[in-house]
Design a protein around this motif. Structure first.
Motif, PDB file in Angstrom:
ATOM      1  N   UNK A  59       0.816  -1.206   0.000  1.00  0.00           N
ATOM      2  CA  UNK A  59       0.000   0.000   0.000  1.00  0.00           C
ATOM      3  C   UNK A  59       0.855   1.265   0.000  1.00  0.00           C
ATOM      4  N   UNK A  60       1.977   1.228   0.694  1.00  0.00           N
ATOM      5  CA  UNK A  60       2.886   2.380   0.679  1.00  0.00           C
ATOM      6  C   UNK A  60       3.408   2.647  -0.729  1.00  0.00           C
ATOM      7  N   UNK A  61       3.766   1.587  -1.444  1.00  0.00           N
ATOM      8  CA  UNK A  61       4.331   1.739  -2.783  1.00  0.00           C
ATOM      9  C   UNK A  61       3.274   2.134  -3.809  1.00  0.00           C
ATOM     10  N   UNK A  62       2.007   1.937  -3.474  1.00  0.00           N
ATOM     11  CA  UNK A  62       0.931   2.322  -4.384  1.00  0.00           C
ATOM     12  C   UNK A  62       0.573   3.806  -4.255  1.00  0.00           C
ATOM     13  N   UNK A  63       0.998   4.440  -3.169  1.00  0.00           N
ATOM     14  CA  UNK A  63       0.664   5.835  -2.919  1.00  0.00           C
ATOM     15  C   UNK A  63       1.796   6.745  -3.405  1.00  0.00           C
ATOM     16  N   UNK A  64       1.417   7.766  -4.140  1.00  0.00           N
ATOM     17  CA  UNK A  64       2.420   8.694  -4.675  1.00  0.00           C
ATOM     18  C   UNK A  64       3.214   9.342  -3.548  1.00  0.00           C
TER      19      UNK A  64
END
Length: 357
Positions: A75-80
């Motif tokens: 989820x962290x890597x999916x958020x800009x």
């Protein structure tokens, strides 16, 4: 701040682990290195804190209640906002498959328990240096991109200045009024704005289209720079062979603009200028030149310039005649509705003619 003394703000490192003793051990290591630890007890807290405080590095336990470390990382890597923050997994699982999964999800490193302080310190130093270097590289790229964009904008300004200088020469050779360019620009804009509010053209005309049209319209007769002055300034009717020479200005103007355009870069201003220069003498019924296009085969920009340009020409003095007033010019143009001009555009033009320059 021992490790990052050059930074005005302390480096924040987020630790997410549901085991209290592990959190505290990592906290002490981080503080000893001169950094600021931020502690989360589970994955949900970790996601919220990461978005709020934007740490420089995150240490994630793999096995946590509610949301495990792998899910948090995904989820962290999916958020800009958080995708560039390096993630180090920490876990009692040392199976190679677990390690590989962590890297596949975007983790930068994987430390196995029990925690060895010197190993943790070495890994933190390494990834903070890499993160700092990456930030510097991104900043350099932003500055370089900004510099390149400024240079490109300056180049486009210089191109326009050159083109406008050429069109002034063409205007003077043809003995056009001093304010011809300004009138043509303004009238094209007024007509395009009125068309933008109409049912038939509203979806075709954007604000950008209008801005570009206003800049590009004066280049319609750029090709006149290559036409002999004795033809441009002739007081009587042109002979057939002189008309043939005169008609070449459309293709010549388009060719000049094609040569100036960078073929590797699409440029709205030059593209529209080319369309206008090449096709502004095409007629709605197909009887125009140089290509014999008809109706909507003719680019909309050229259709607009054909109408506004004809009005400007008729209401200005020429070497072979005096100027007509606005009402006379409109009456003459009406006889060519559906022949030279798009009748729908001419109808709108008639409605707003009192606003024209």
């Amino acid at each position: 701040m021992a490790e990052e003394g050059q930074k005005s703000e302390p480096v924040k490192i987020l630790v997410a682990d549901d085991v209290e003793i592990t959190r505290f051990v990592l906290r002490d290591i981080i503080q000893e290195m001169g950094y600021q630890p931020m502690l989360a007890e589970n994955g949900v807290q970790a996601l919220g804190m990461a978005e709020q405080i934007r740490p420089q590095l995150i240490i994630l336990d793999v096995s946590m209640p509610e949301i495990d470390g792998y899910t948090v990382c995904r989820q962290l890597k999916e958020r800009v906002e958080t995708r560039d923050i390096p993630v180090i997994f920490i876990s009692a699982f040392d199976d190679p498959a677990d390690v590989v999964e962590g890297f596949d999800l975007g983790g930068e490193d994987y430390i196995t328990k029990p925690v060895i302080p010197e190993v943790v310190k070495a890994r933190l130093r390494l990834h903070l240096k890499l993160h700092h270097a990456n930030e510097k590289l991104q900043e350099m790229n932003r500055r370089l991109q900004s510099s390149v964009e400024q240079q490109l904008r300056q180049l486009e300004i210089e191109k326009k200045n050159i083109l406008y200088a050429l069109i002034r020469v063409a205007r003077e050779n043809a003995c056009y009024d001093d304010n011809h360019m300004e009138r043509l620009c303004g009238n094209c804009r007024i007509l395009a704005e009125a068309m933008q509010l109409s049912v038939g053209f509203g979806k075709l005309i954007s604000d950008t289209f209008i801005e570009t049209l206003e800049l590009a319209a004066p280049l319609c007769d750029l090709g006149n720079v290559s036409i002999p002055i004795e033809i441009l300034q002739k007081k009587g009717a042109l002979l057939p062979e002189e008309q043939a020479v005169m008609r070449k200005h459309a293709a010549i103007g388009a060719r000049i603009l094609e040569d100036i355009r960078n073929t590797d870069d699409y440029n709205d201003f030059l593209q529209m200028s080319i369309e206008i220069a090449h096709y502004h003498h095409e007629n709605w019924d197909g009887s125009g030149y140089p290509c014999g296009l008809k109706e909507d085969e003719i680019p909309l920009s050229a259709q607009i310039v054909a109408v506004a340009g004809a009005y400007c020409a008729l209401t200005e003095s020429r070497s072979y005649r005096a100027s007509f007033n606005g009402e006379e010019a409109l009456a003459m143009m009406e006889t060519d509705a559906g022949k030279k001009y798009n009748p729908a555009i001419l109808e709108i033009f008639k409605k707003i003619h009192r606003q024209l320059r």
